[in-house]
Scaffold this motif. Structure first.
Motif, mmCIF file in Angstrom:
data_model
loop_
_atom_site.group_PDB
_atom_site.id
_atom_site.type_symbol
_atom_site.label_atom_id
_atom_site.label_comp_id
_atom_site.label_asym_id
_atom_site.label_seq_id
_atom_site.Cartn_x
_atom_site.Cartn_y
_atom_site.Cartn_z
ATOM 1 N N LEU A 344 -8.362 -6.402 -1.478
ATOM 2 C CA LEU A 344 -7.922 -5.108 -0.966
ATOM 3 C C LEU A 344 -6.889 -5.283 0.148
ATOM 4 C CD1 LEU A 344 -11.316 -3.162 -0.842
ATOM 5 C CD2 LEU A 344 -9.355 -2.642 -2.298
ATOM 6 N N ALA A 345 -7.108 -6.243 1.037
ATOM 7 C CA ALA A 345 -6.141 -6.504 2.104
ATOM 8 C C ALA A 345 -4.814 -6.980 1.524
ATOM 9 C CB ALA A 345 -6.707 -7.542 3.074
ATOM 10 N N ARG A 346 -4.876 -7.797 0.502
ATOM 11 C CA ARG A 346 -3.640 -8.308 -0.110
ATOM 12 C C ARG A 346 -2.835 -7.184 -0.753
ATOM 13 N NH1 ARG A 346 -4.451 -13.215 -4.038
ATOM 14 N NH2 ARG A 346 -5.745 -11.690 -5.131
ATOM 15 N N ARG A 347 -3.519 -6.259 -1.416
ATOM 16 C CA ARG A 347 -2.791 -5.158 -2.056
ATOM 17 C C ARG A 347 -2.220 -4.187 -1.032
ATOM 18 N NH1 ARG A 347 -7.084 -5.432 -5.967
ATOM 19 N NH2 ARG A 347 -8.196 -3.718 -4.939
ATOM 20 N N ARG A 360 -5.192 6.029 5.700
ATOM 21 C CA ARG A 360 -5.661 6.322 4.347
ATOM 22 C C ARG A 360 -6.083 5.047 3.625
ATOM 23 N NH1 ARG A 360 -0.750 9.283 1.880
ATOM 24 N NH2 ARG A 360 -1.874 8.708 -0.036
ATOM 25 N N LEU A 361 -5.282 3.983 3.789
ATOM 26 C CA LEU A 361 -5.620 2.710 3.138
ATOM 27 C C LEU A 361 -6.940 2.160 3.672
ATOM 28 C CD1 LEU A 361 -2.120 0.980 3.103
ATOM 29 C CD2 LEU A 361 -3.411 1.739 1.104
ATOM 30 N N LEU A 362 -7.134 2.273 4.991
ATOM 31 C CA LEU A 362 -8.366 1.771 5.587
ATOM 32 C C LEU A 362 -9.571 2.560 5.083
ATOM 33 C CD1 LEU A 362 -9.789 -0.085 7.596
ATOM 34 C CD2 LEU A 362 -9.302 1.582 9.380
ATOM 35 N N ALA A 363 -9.441 3.880 5.037
ATOM 36 C CA ALA A 363 -10.544 4.706 4.552
ATOM 37 C C ALA A 363 -10.865 4.403 3.095
ATOM 38 C CB ALA A 363 -10.192 6.186 4.729
#
Length: 418
Positions: A344-347, A360-363
């Motif tokens: 997920l961090a890589r994407r 938004r990405l973190l949520a």
């Protein structure tokens, strides 16, 4: 075109894309309309980034690591990281293969063997980790020729009051023990069968007090260097066995009162030391990739890569901690997949990093990690057997080297005869 901040971000991004070159990593960072490095025009060549890395050096990435590193577990969301208000920590070491150059070989050294030196020089990393969250609190980087207990002396400053530090049996020494105790940390370390065998006082729960002296070789080396030689230390010895095994395990602890620290609880607690092995495995197999060699041809670049890997690991573990906290006490951090969080961090770094989008990405990442949590599969037992071997070495029989045990079990305390 490549300020220090951009180069630092690129170095962290390289840890998310193991096996890819500088230009491929830049492509990931520059794939959105407003890239993390500011979209320099024209796009710098890979060799430019290589030279820019040399300018910022290893100290910059080390400073970044120390800026973000530290304990992240809290009792409410990570109760498995504490025992009777003491934060559980452990330290252990591992080695990383580095590029085969004369400079790296001179600094880090090659492993020695019966058939000659190893193919690659190796850097040694000793890390102090938080058992509950797998967060790296502090780390030391050295060469293959430097022992883990020697490097661990620099980790004592990161421990302190309110912590219980676990370690394997090769770590116990008067110097190292004294260094950690001077910081106020309590200790629970594995003990060799030949150390602290003469009890000075037998306690009510079957454990006993004993004295440990500095070995003569260490004392002689300190005297030769003009340094003071420490005296003896008093430890509490606990001997026990595990169900289905006749092997006798021995522990030494600084918690001398059996009323406040029962021997059975400490014996059952020691399995948490294996969490440090899991942290090193996450860095070596998920981030770096199995059988990978750090590609930097100079020692400073090797250290820079290692500090970057440690920083990225801590940030991913921090993300997992936030995900577990969002679910409350019903979800333990150990059930959230590190590999999934890594992906997920890589994407996420390929997106435009506006504050609104980052929120938004973190949520979304937290929601996915919680919804895809692994089932609780403990307690588990793993025989220490070699599954895959080189042709020149025999395969160990399962169970001959003991067993790795994780989870809740009932140790049997072996009382010392009065």
């Amino acid at each position: 075109m490549l300020p220090a901040r951009s180069v630092a971000y690129c170095e962290l991004a390289r840890c998310l894309f193991p096996g890819e070159g500088y230009e491929q990593v830049l492509d990931h960072l520059l794939s959105s309309d407003d890239a993390l490095v500011g979209r320099p025009e024209p796009v710098p060549h890979g060799s430019s980034l290589c030279r820019a890395r040399a300018k910022i050096g290893a100290r910059t990435m080390e400073a970044v690591f120390h800026r973000v590193a530290g304990p992240i577990a809290v009792p409410d969301s990570c109760p498995e990281g504490f025992w009777r208000t003491l934060r559980l920590e452990a330290f252990d070491g591992t080695t990383f293969d580095v590029a085969d150059t004369e400079e790296n070989a001179a600094v880090f050294e090659r492993p020695a063997g019966s058939r000659g030196p190893g193919g690659y020089p190796q850097a040694r990393v000793v890390a102090l980790v938080e058992c509950g969250s797998h967060a790296v609190i502090n780390a030391v980087i050295g060469g293959r020729g430097q022992g883990e207990s020697t490097l661990a002396m620099d980790l004592a400053g990161a421990a302190g009051p309110g912590t219980l530090v676990l370690a394997d049996r090769n770590m116990l020494g008067v110097q190292l023990w004294t260094a950690f105790r001077a910081r106020g940390a309590h200790l629970l370390w594995r003990l060799k069968s030949t150390v602290a065998i003469r009890p000075e006082a037998v306690l009510a729960d079957g454990s006993w007090l004993a004295r440990v002296r500095m070995d003569k070789h260490t004392a002689a080396a300190l005297r030769l260097a003009g340094q003071p030689v420490s005296g003896t230390i008093t430890v509490r010895v606990i001997e026990y066995t595990l169900p289905g095994s006749d092997e006798v395990y021995r522990l030494a602890t600084s918690l001398l009162d059996p009323a406040s620290a029962p021997a059975a609880e400490l014996a059952a607690l020691y399995h948490a030391r294996w969490e440090s092995e899991g942290v090193l495995a996450e860095i070596k197999t998920v981030q770096r990739g199995p059988q990978a060699v750090l590609r930097s041809t100079r020692p400073d670049g090797v250290r820079q890569q290692l500090w970057a890997h440690l920083t990225v690991h801590h940030l991913i573990r921090d993300l997992i901690g936030h995900a577990a906290a969002s679910a409350g006490s019903r979800l333990e951090q150990r059930r959230i997949s590190f590999r999934q969080a890594f992906r997920l961090a890589r994407r996420s770094i390929t997106a435009q990093p506006t504050p609104r989008l980052l929120d938004r990405l973190l949520a979304r990442a937290i929601s996915r990690l919680v919804s895809r949590a692994n089932p609780d599969r403990r307690p588990r037992s793993y025989p220490r057997a070699v599954k895959r071997r080189a042709a020149a070495y025999p395969t160990k029989k399962p169970g001959t080297a003991g067993a790795r045990r994780r989870g809740d079990f009932a140790p049997t305390i072996l009382p010392r005869p009065p």
